[in-house]
Design a protein around this motif. Sequence first.
Motif, PDB file in Angstrom:
ATOM      1  N   ALA A 121      26.970  23.108  66.026  1.00  0.00           N
ATOM      2  CA  ALA A 121      26.223  21.966  66.212  1.00  0.00           C
ATOM      3  C   ALA A 121      26.444  20.830  66.536  1.00  0.00           C
ATOM      4  N   ASP A 122      27.954  20.305  66.925  1.00  0.00           N
ATOM      5  CA  ASP A 122      28.462  19.135  67.231  1.00  0.00           C
ATOM      6  C   ASP A 122      27.973  18.829  68.483  1.00  0.00           C
TER       7      ASP A 122
ATOM      8  N   THR B  69      14.334  33.380  59.022  1.00  0.00           N
ATOM      9  CA  THR B  69      15.567  33.851  59.487  1.00  0.00           C
ATOM     10  C   THR B  69      16.484  32.832  59.010  1.00  0.00           C
ATOM     11  N   GLU B  70      17.723  33.192  58.361  1.00  0.00           N
ATOM     12  CA  GLU B  70      18.799  32.108  57.829  1.00  0.00           C
ATOM     13  C   GLU B  70      19.318  31.393  59.104  1.00  0.00           C
ATOM     14  N   LEU B  71      19.103  29.939  59.143  1.00  0.00           N
ATOM     15  CA  LEU B  71      20.008  29.281  60.262  1.00  0.00           C
ATOM     16  C   LEU B  71      21.109  28.547  59.609  1.00  0.00           C
ATOM     17  N   THR B  72      22.200  28.321  59.906  1.00  0.00           N
ATOM     18  CA  THR B  72      23.335  27.557  59.538  1.00  0.00           C
ATOM     19  C   THR B  72      23.812  26.760  60.775  1.00  0.00           C
ATOM     20  N   LEU B  73      23.787  25.520  60.622  1.00  0.00           N
ATOM     21  CA  LEU B  73      24.413  24.656  61.466  1.00  0.00           C
ATOM     22  C   LEU B  73      25.763  24.187  61.227  1.00  0.00           C
ATOM     23  N   VAL B  74      26.780  24.564  61.879  1.00  0.00           N
ATOM     24  CA  VAL B  74      28.394  24.204  61.552  1.00  0.00           C
ATOM     25  C   VAL B  74      28.735  22.966  62.427  1.00  0.00           C
TER      26      VAL B  74
ATOM     27  N   SER C  98      14.435  23.165  53.868  1.00  0.00           N
ATOM     28  CA  SER C  98      13.932  24.709  53.962  1.00  0.00           C
ATOM     29  C   SER C  98      14.729  25.650  53.470  1.00  0.00           C
ATOM     30  N   ARG C  99      14.444  26.558  52.839  1.00  0.00           N
ATOM     31  CA  ARG C  99      15.240  27.715  52.124  1.00  0.00           C
ATOM     32  C   ARG C  99      15.820  28.514  53.180  1.00  0.00           C
ATOM     33  N   TYR C 100      15.614  28.308  54.305  1.00  0.00           N
ATOM     34  CA  TYR C 100      16.336  29.264  55.430  1.00  0.00           C
ATOM     35  C   TYR C 100      17.235  28.586  56.318  1.00  0.00           C
ATOM     36  N   ILE C 101      17.135  27.084  56.217  1.00  0.00           N
ATOM     37  CA  ILE C 101      18.330  26.333  57.054  1.00  0.00           C
ATOM     38  C   ILE C 101      19.227  25.385  56.208  1.00  0.00           C
ATOM     39  N   LYS C 102      20.440  25.551  56.583  1.00  0.00           N
ATOM     40  CA  LYS C 102      21.411  24.657  55.864  1.00  0.00           C
ATOM     41  C   LYS C 102      22.440  24.399  57.089  1.00  0.00           C
ATOM     42  N   SER C 103      23.168  23.493  56.507  1.00  0.00           N
ATOM     43  CA  SER C 103      24.409  23.000  57.399  1.00  0.00           C
ATOM     44  C   SER C 103      25.816  22.950  56.507  1.00  0.00           C
ATOM     45  N   ILE C 104      26.917  23.203  57.334  1.00  0.00           N
ATOM     46  CA  ILE C 104      28.301  23.371  56.751  1.00  0.00           C
ATOM     47  C   ILE C 104      28.808  22.257  57.702  1.00  0.00           C
ATOM     48  N   GLN C 105      29.608  21.198  56.997  1.00  0.00           N
ATOM     49  CA  GLN C 105      30.357  20.167  57.445  1.00  0.00           C
ATOM     50  C   GLN C 105      31.922  20.731  57.340  1.00  0.00           C
TER      51      GLN C 105
ATOM     52  N   VAL D  53      37.901  23.645  64.910  1.00  0.00           N
ATOM     53  CA  VAL D  53      37.571  23.857  63.386  1.00  0.00           C
ATOM     54  C   VAL D  53      36.022  24.490  63.406  1.00  0.00           C
ATOM     55  N   ALA D  54      35.265  23.991  63.830  1.00  0.00           N
ATOM     56  CA  ALA D  54      33.906  24.452  63.614  1.00  0.00           C
ATOM     57  C   ALA D  54      33.818  25.964  64.120  1.00  0.00           C
ATOM     58  N   ASP D  55      34.383  26.025  65.279  1.00  0.00           N
ATOM     59  CA  ASP D  55      34.301  27.356  66.039  1.00  0.00           C
ATOM     60  C   ASP D  55      35.042  28.221  65.223  1.00  0.00           C
ATOM     61  N   ASP D  56      36.215  27.990  64.644  1.00  0.00           N
ATOM     62  CA  ASP D  56      36.831  29.115  63.813  1.00  0.00           C
ATOM     63  C   ASP D  56      36.070  29.148  62.535  1.00  0.00           C
ATOM     64  N   GLU D  57      35.409  28.182  61.944  1.00  0.00           N
ATOM     65  CA  GLU D  57      34.531  28.585  60.745  1.00  0.00           C
ATOM     66  C   GLU D  57      33.244  29.501  61.198  1.00  0.00           C
ATOM     67  N   ILE D  58      32.899  29.268  62.351  1.00  0.00           N
ATOM     68  CA  ILE D  58      31.802  30.310  62.914  1.00  0.00           C
ATOM     69  C   ILE D  58      32.292  31.922  63.112  1.00  0.00           C
ATOM     70  N   VAL D  59      33.505  31.742  63.691  1.00  0.00           N
ATOM     71  CA  VAL D  59      34.106  33.091  63.903  1.00  0.00           C
ATOM     72  C   VAL D  59      34.401  33.698  62.625  1.00  0.00           C
ATOM     73  N   LYS D  60      34.934  33.092  61.685  1.00  0.00           N
ATOM     74  CA  LYS D  60      35.218  33.470  60.176  1.00  0.00           C
ATOM     75  C   LYS D  60      33.997  34.181  59.396  1.00  0.00           C
ATOM     76  N   LEU D  61      32.653  33.470  59.716  1.00  0.00           N
ATOM     77  CA  LEU D  61      31.496  33.855  59.003  1.00  0.00           C
ATOM     78  C   LEU D  61      30.413  34.920  59.618  1.00  0.00           C
TER      79      LEU D  61
END
Length: 148
Positions: free
Chosen positions: A7-8, A27-32, A42-49, A56-64
């Motif tokens: 998301a950056d 559909t579950e949507l997560t912005l990192v 929304s119950r379907y949309i969240k963000s992770i900082q 760092v964000a890329d590594d988190e996405i690959v992990k999840l």
Amino acid sequence: MKIWVDADACPIVIKEILFKASERTQTELTLVANQAIKVPGSRYIKSIQVQAGFDVADDEIVKLVEEGDLVITADIPLADEVLEKGGQALSPRGELYTSNNIKSRLNMRDFMDTMRASGEHTGGPPPLNQGNRQQFANHLDKILCSAD
């Protein structure tokens, strides 16, 4: 299937398309991102900082990310890692990364990095246009419909 967004650098107009699609398809949507990202309630949309730092964000996405998940990113190395894990990757311009095109895209990216490192001014990508937005929305709809 879950949708993960690098998301950056994701354009706001693409995030808005994703928000609507997430709600419509439940559909579950997560912005990192390494900064706070405002998302609609929304119950379907969240963000992770995540912490600031290179990839760092890329590594988190690959992990999840899990097999069958979709990642929205313009980062070609991230897209490659997602494909290796059995996920799908789509650029904000609507370009679908596949096992057939990812290696050539990586090679071109590396070539352009080499050109820039040698002092060559290569310019950036053109601004996102209506055609890009439409192509993104069309690919997103196809992916979400095939997940049902």
